[in-house]
Design a protein around this motif. Structure first.
Motif, mmCIF file in Angstrom:
data_model
loop_
_atom_site.group_PDB
_atom_site.id
_atom_site.type_symbol
_atom_site.label_atom_id
_atom_site.label_comp_id
_atom_site.label_asym_id
_atom_site.label_seq_id
_atom_site.Cartn_x
_atom_site.Cartn_y
_atom_site.Cartn_z
ATOM 1 N N ILE A 54 0.834 -1.206 0.000
ATOM 2 C CA ILE A 54 0.000 0.000 0.000
ATOM 3 C C ILE A 54 0.868 1.254 0.000
ATOM 4 N N ILE A 55 1.920 1.252 0.835
ATOM 5 C CA ILE A 55 2.822 2.406 0.897
ATOM 6 C C ILE A 55 3.518 2.624 -0.433
ATOM 7 N N LEU A 56 3.979 1.543 -1.047
ATOM 8 C CA LEU A 56 4.664 1.661 -2.336
ATOM 9 C C LEU A 56 3.728 2.208 -3.408
ATOM 10 N N LEU A 57 2.505 1.702 -3.448
ATOM 11 C CA LEU A 57 1.525 2.195 -4.418
ATOM 12 C C LEU A 57 1.164 3.653 -4.148
ATOM 13 N N THR A 58 1.091 4.023 -2.867
ATOM 14 C CA THR A 58 0.796 5.414 -2.508
ATOM 15 C C THR A 58 1.902 6.351 -2.984
ATOM 16 N N GLN A 59 3.144 5.928 -2.818
ATOM 17 C CA GLN A 59 4.279 6.737 -3.265
ATOM 18 C C GLN A 59 4.270 6.911 -4.776
ATOM 19 N N ILE A 60 3.944 5.832 -5.490
ATOM 20 C CA ILE A 60 3.860 5.929 -6.954
ATOM 21 C C ILE A 60 2.742 6.873 -7.360
ATOM 22 N N ALA A 61 1.584 6.766 -6.683
ATOM 23 C CA ALA A 61 0.452 7.649 -6.991
ATOM 24 C C ALA A 61 0.791 9.105 -6.709
ATOM 25 N N ALA A 62 1.492 9.354 -5.583
ATOM 26 C CA ALA A 62 1.888 10.723 -5.243
ATOM 27 C C ALA A 62 2.833 11.301 -6.285
ATOM 28 N N ALA A 63 3.775 10.471 -6.749
ATOM 29 C CA ALA A 63 4.718 10.923 -7.773
ATOM 30 C C ALA A 63 3.988 11.279 -9.062
ATOM 31 N N LEU A 64 3.000 10.476 -9.435
ATOM 32 C CA LEU A 64 2.227 10.750 -10.652
ATOM 33 C C LEU A 64 1.418 12.030 -10.515
ATOM 34 N N VAL A 65 0.826 12.248 -9.324
ATOM 35 C CA VAL A 65 0.047 13.476 -9.095
ATOM 36 C C VAL A 65 0.940 14.698 -9.202
ATOM 37 N N ILE A 66 2.129 14.621 -8.586
ATOM 38 C CA ILE A 66 3.059 15.754 -8.633
ATOM 39 C C ILE A 66 3.491 16.027 -10.075
ATOM 40 N N TYR A 67 3.724 14.963 -10.832
ATOM 41 C CA TYR A 67 4.192 15.137 -12.210
ATOM 42 C C TYR A 67 3.111 15.731 -13.105
ATOM 43 N N PHE A 68 1.892 15.205 -13.015
ATOM 44 C CA PHE A 68 0.833 15.643 -13.922
ATOM 45 C C PHE A 68 0.108 16.902 -13.434
ATOM 46 N N GLN A 69 0.219 17.217 -12.137
ATOM 47 C CA GLN A 69 -0.448 18.402 -11.598
ATOM 48 C C GLN A 69 0.557 19.461 -11.149
ATOM 49 N N LYS A 70 1.775 19.405 -11.683
ATOM 50 C CA LYS A 70 2.821 20.311 -11.206
ATOM 51 C C LYS A 70 2.484 21.782 -11.453
ATOM 52 N N ASP A 71 1.822 22.091 -12.563
ATOM 53 C CA ASP A 71 1.454 23.481 -12.838
ATOM 54 C C ASP A 71 0.411 23.984 -11.838
ATOM 55 N N THR A 72 -0.565 23.129 -11.527
ATOM 56 C CA THR A 72 -1.585 23.504 -10.547
ATOM 57 C C THR A 72 -0.968 23.701 -9.179
ATOM 58 N N LEU A 73 -0.084 22.786 -8.792
ATOM 59 C CA LEU A 73 0.581 22.898 -7.494
ATOM 60 C C LEU A 73 1.453 24.141 -7.421
ATOM 61 N N LYS A 74 2.113 24.474 -8.545
ATOM 62 C CA LYS A 74 2.946 25.674 -8.564
ATOM 63 C C LYS A 74 2.094 26.927 -8.376
ATOM 64 N N ASP A 75 0.927 26.986 -9.027
ATOM 65 C CA ASP A 75 0.034 28.141 -8.890
ATOM 66 C C ASP A 75 -0.483 28.270 -7.469
ATOM 67 N N GLU A 76 -0.851 27.147 -6.855
ATOM 68 C CA GLU A 76 -1.361 27.190 -5.490
ATOM 69 C C GLU A 76 -0.266 27.615 -4.517
ATOM 70 N N LEU A 77 0.941 27.115 -4.729
ATOM 71 C CA LEU A 77 2.054 27.511 -3.870
ATOM 72 C C LEU A 77 2.362 28.988 -4.033
ATOM 73 N N ALA A 78 2.283 29.490 -5.269
ATOM 74 C CA ALA A 78 2.518 30.917 -5.515
ATOM 75 C C ALA A 78 1.491 31.767 -4.771
ATOM 76 N N ASN A 79 0.224 31.361 -4.785
ATOM 77 C CA ASN A 79 -0.825 32.100 -4.083
ATOM 78 C C ASN A 79 -0.564 32.134 -2.579
ATOM 79 N N ILE A 80 -0.119 31.003 -2.042
ATOM 80 C CA ILE A 80 0.174 30.928 -0.608
ATOM 81 C C ILE A 80 1.321 31.869 -0.240
ATOM 82 N N VAL A 81 2.396 31.836 -1.031
ATOM 83 C CA VAL A 81 3.571 32.662 -0.731
ATOM 84 C C VAL A 81 3.248 34.146 -0.876
ATOM 85 N N VAL A 82 2.530 34.525 -1.933
ATOM 86 C CA VAL A 82 2.176 35.928 -2.144
ATOM 87 C C VAL A 82 1.312 36.436 -0.997
#
Length: 225
Positions: A54-82
């Motif tokens: 389960i942990i291994l599959l979770t790590q793979i899923a997290a990596a895929l989310v970060i890779y495919f949603q990196k632009d969204t995550l970057k925008d959200e992080l920018a909003n938080i920092v600003v």
């Protein structure tokens, strides 16, 4: 200390909850694995194998989310920092940890703001002081970095007013610095992730082997009629 509600985002909240869940599962998994191996309990070893998977599959899923949603995550992080920069207040103890963390980032990466120092002009305290002060953690002068947080006085402000171009701060925004740091350390990050995955796979193989050995021993102990 948790971040204030206005500085949160759905993706970051979800990521935090996933990390908390994985951490709790890892502690439980380690306990069950040790207990199952010492006492040769097959069901606990099977549960240990399941938790690792389960942990291994979770790590793979997290990596895929970060890779495919990196632009969204970057925008959200920018909003938080600003938002953090605009409401930065050294006297606010409730946000002290979050503000200290951002000061640390600016100091270590030698950057200022998310995209640049201009964002600090929107800070309420600096605006009320006509920008005659600037964030110490942005400074390119070593004497300002001794404090490492809060605001420093601009010694040569003209008529008590100034703009961010008059501040002795780093020109580079932290977004560029963070991206560069990730690129420079990508090999180390991938190596650590790969090492963790290999260890988890070895743990899964070991648990299966122990289960088979226990099963074989139980079979040989069964009296023949």
């Amino acid at each position: 200390l948790l971040a204030p509600a206005e500085m949160s985002s759905p993706s970051l909240k979800t990521g935090a909850y996933i990390l908390i869940g994985v951490g709790a599962l890892t502690m439980l998994m380690g306990f069950l694995g040790c207990l199952g191996a010492v006492n040769e309990i097959r069901c606990l070893l099977g549960l240990y194998f399941t938790c690792l998977m389960i942990i291994l599959l979770t790590q793979i899923a997290a990596a895929l989310v970060i890779y495919f949603q990196k632009d969204t995550l970057k925008d959200e992080l920018a909003n938080i920092v600003v938002d953090l920069i605009e409401n930065y207040d050294p006297s606010d103890e409730e946000k002290r940890n979050l503000q200290d963390a951002w000061d640390y980032v600016q100091t270590q990466i030698a950057c200022c703001g998310w995209t640049g120092a201009k964002e600090w002009e929107n800070n309420e305290i600096l605006r009320n002081k006509s920008n005659s002060e600037y964030p110490c953690s942005c400074s390119n002068r070593s004497k300002d970095l001794v404090e490492g947080r809060g605001f420093c006085n601009l010694e040569d402000a003209v008529n008590g007013t100034a703009t961010y171009t008059d501040w002795p701060v780093h020109e580079q925004g932290c977004m560029v610095g963070v991206e560069q740091w990730l690129k420079n350390n990508l090999g180390i990050i991938l190596g650590v992730c790969t090492g963790v995955a290999v260890i988890e796979l070895l743990g899964m193989i070991l648990s299966i082997s122990l289960c088979k050995n226990i099963h074989s021993e139980d079979y040989t102990k069964v009296p023949k009629s």
